[in-house]
Design a protein around this motif. Structure first.
Motif: not given
Length: 598
Positions: A139, A143, A546
């Protein structure tokens, strides 16, 4: 002034020139100068840059070479020989160079890390790794981008803030050990081994740059980047910051104030023509910055065009999947026309796409200015992964970064070692190999702190505050000391003694008037900016978002910043005070402070 005929010397003047080129031409030429061009009007930035080179860079470079060649001592001994009260100027240079040594080789460790990871069928920063459940990408990488993820998570394993500590990154620690091991091999025999190494470290990066230039200008969209660079925005010339940044770039690019140039010149033959060499090295350094910018902007153009066309392709697919349109009807060239047409003819259906429509703008892509590690390890890596035979270009690029970094490290370490080796104690009881090894080991052990999870934040702190303030102050004191304490007329006689002629009007006007005024202006500008800037901040990596976020340094970090700012410059008044007290005390004042260097 003294002349030491027994001092070790370069084998020939070419070695000295290459050592200066290898030291001065460094990572800043590749990642700082193109950024400034991008920020301050493209080709228009060259006007203040060249003016500042003539008014500030070349004269100060000339002055430091003259001091080193005449004194034939490292920075501390050279300034102590000029006046016992000025020994602190040399000590301040040594402290500043030590700070630089501690963190600069970490960049070389990163280059090793990327180089080793380039020998893979698919570059590890080309795509996101799969999560532990094997159900999709990680993930944090989704991001961000694969290149950002590889740098912040795989390379640094960075924490969320400077407050969050963690263990040493084993891979980075090994790469740092390797970097320091190579530096030691380069300097193990002193100037004799360094003189051989610079033939490679000073020339091979140009071969890679030429190869990259040929490849860069043939990339799709490269012309967009090159045109962006050469198109001047003359209104930027009215911006004082443009001139300040031009002066600062010249100052730091040439490596003034660190003591490296004095150390290098101290190994010259007494009658070496340093005047011509100062001009040649300054021109090579600035020419390299411009040359590297053409290469960088061709890569910029390729990356920006790739991102722009990828954005257009996503819009094209969105329109094809939403509206009943023949696939070959929409192309990258007419996407915007179709958007306008569909917005006019089918407004209700088009409104449902508003949240999914991207703004594709080539100029905005080119305007995105990045410098430092963000350019070297993220932007370049992102461009390289999209090139054919990307592994080859990755290997070449990171070898070039390594050689640029190693060349600069030679100057940084020699700036520390030379004044120490001039001391009677070390020259009498310790071999060159042992002293050099101890200095490298000391820097390695302290540098391991930069390989921890919060190490990158400390790296940034050293990079931002470890040298700028102190170097401006050091070089200002240097030029004032030479012209107004030692005396410009005595300096002229020393130059005449070495070269057979006195400095012409250009050198005298620049050193006695123009350069000190510019340095005072730069120093004041830095102080005002620092005071008005409020509490110091840094970019922290937020894995949930991110991307980087701005955080304020905690109180203990701000205190450390203050220590970095004053620890080197305070050497100047403290050493002067020590010398004064020594002279006042008959019991300890029988010897001059400078005699320990003789």
């Amino acid at each position: 002034m003294r002349k030491d005929s027994a001092r070790e010397e370069w084998d020939n003047p070419t070695q000295f020139v290459l050592a200066c080129v290898s030291y001065a031409v460094g990572l800043g030429n590749v990642w700082r100068f193109p950024y400034l061009c991008q920020m301050h009007g493209g080709g228009g930035f060259l006007i203040p840059y060249i003016i500042m080179l003539v008014l500030e860079g070349v004269p100060l470079f000339y002055m430091e070479l003259a001091i080193g060649q005449k004194m034939r001592l490292g920075s501390i001994g050279a300034w102590s020989a000029i006046s016992p009260y000025l020994g602190g100027v040399g000590l301040a240079s040594v402290v500043t160079s030590m700070y630089l040594c501690l963190y600069y080789n970490v960049i070389n460790a990163w280059s090793f890390w990327y180089l080793f990871h380039s020998f893979q069928s698919v570059l590890p920063w080309a795509e996101c790794p799969v999560n532990s459940n094997m159900t999709g990408p990680i993930e944090e990488c989704e991001r961000a981008t694969p290149t950002q993820y590889f740098f912040y998570r795989e390379t640094l394993d960075i924490s969320g803030s400077i407050k969050e500590n963690g263990g040493i990154h084993t891979g980075q620690a090994v790469c740092l050990l390797l970097a320091w091991g190579i530096v030691y091999l380069f300097i193990v025999k002193g100037v004799k081994s360094t003189g051989k190494v610079v033939y490679f470290t000073a020339t091979f990066p140009y071969l890679v740059l030429i190869i990259y230039l040929i490849r860069g200008v043939t990339l799709h969209g490269a012309i967009n980047g090159v045109m962006y660079m050469v198109t001047p925005k003359m209104e930027q010339l009215a911006n004082p910051t443009t001139w300040i940044n031009a002066a600062t770039q010249i100052f730091f690019s040439l490596g003034l104030g660190f003591g490296s140039l004095i150390a290098f010149a101290s190994f010259n033959q007494y009658n070496n023509n340093f005047e011509k060499q100062a001009i040649v090295v300054s021109m090579i350094n600035s020419g390299t910055s411009i040359f590297a910018s053409v290469v960088t902007f061709s890569i910029y153009g390729f990356k920006a065009t790739f991102n722009y066309e990828s954005c257009l392709e996503r819009l094209r697919l969105l329109l094809l999947n939403t509206f009943d349109i023949a696939e070959d009807a929409i192309s990258l060239e007419n996407v915007h026309q179709w958007i306008a047409e569909l917005n006019r003819t089918q407004p209700e259906q088009f409104t449902s796409l508003q949240d999914r429509l991207e703004i594709c703008d080539l100029k905005a892509e080119l305007d995105t200015a990045v410098e430092g590690t963000g350019l070297a390890f993220i932007v370049y890596s992102e461009a390289i992964k999209n090139m054919p035979i990307s592994q080859l270009w990755s290997v070449l690029y990171f070898i070039m970064l390594l050689l640029l970094g190693m060349g600069s490290m030679l100057g940084n370490v020699i700036a520390v070692i030379t004044p120490i080796s001039d001391l009677k104690f070390f020259s009498r009881y310790m071999s060159t190999e042992t002293l050099n090894g101890l200095v490298c080991l000391f820097c390695l052990l302290l540098g391991l702190g930069f390989t921890t999870r919060s190490g990158n934040y400390w790296f940034t702190m050293f990079n931002d505050y470890g040298a700028t303030f102190s170097l401006l102050f050091i070089v200002l004191i240097e030029v004032i000391s030479v012209c107004y304490i030692y005396g410009i007329s005595r300096f002229e006689k020393d130059v005449e003694d070495m070269l057979g002629h006195r400095p012409n009007w250009y050198w005298k006007i620049m050193l006695a008037g123009v350069s000190p005024i510019l340095l005072i202006a730069l120093f004041i500008f830095y102080m005002v900016n620092y005071i008005q800037g409020g509490s110091p901040t840094y970019q922290a990596w937020d894995k949930e978002l991110g991307k980087s976020v701005v955080l304020e340094y905690p109180p203990y970090a701000q205190a450390f910043i203050g220590l970095l700012l004053v620890s080197s410059v305070c050497c100047i008044p403290l050493m002067a005070l020590y010398t004064y007290c020594r002279k006042r005390n008959p019991a300890t004042g029988k010897r001059e402070a400078a005699t320990i260097w003789l």
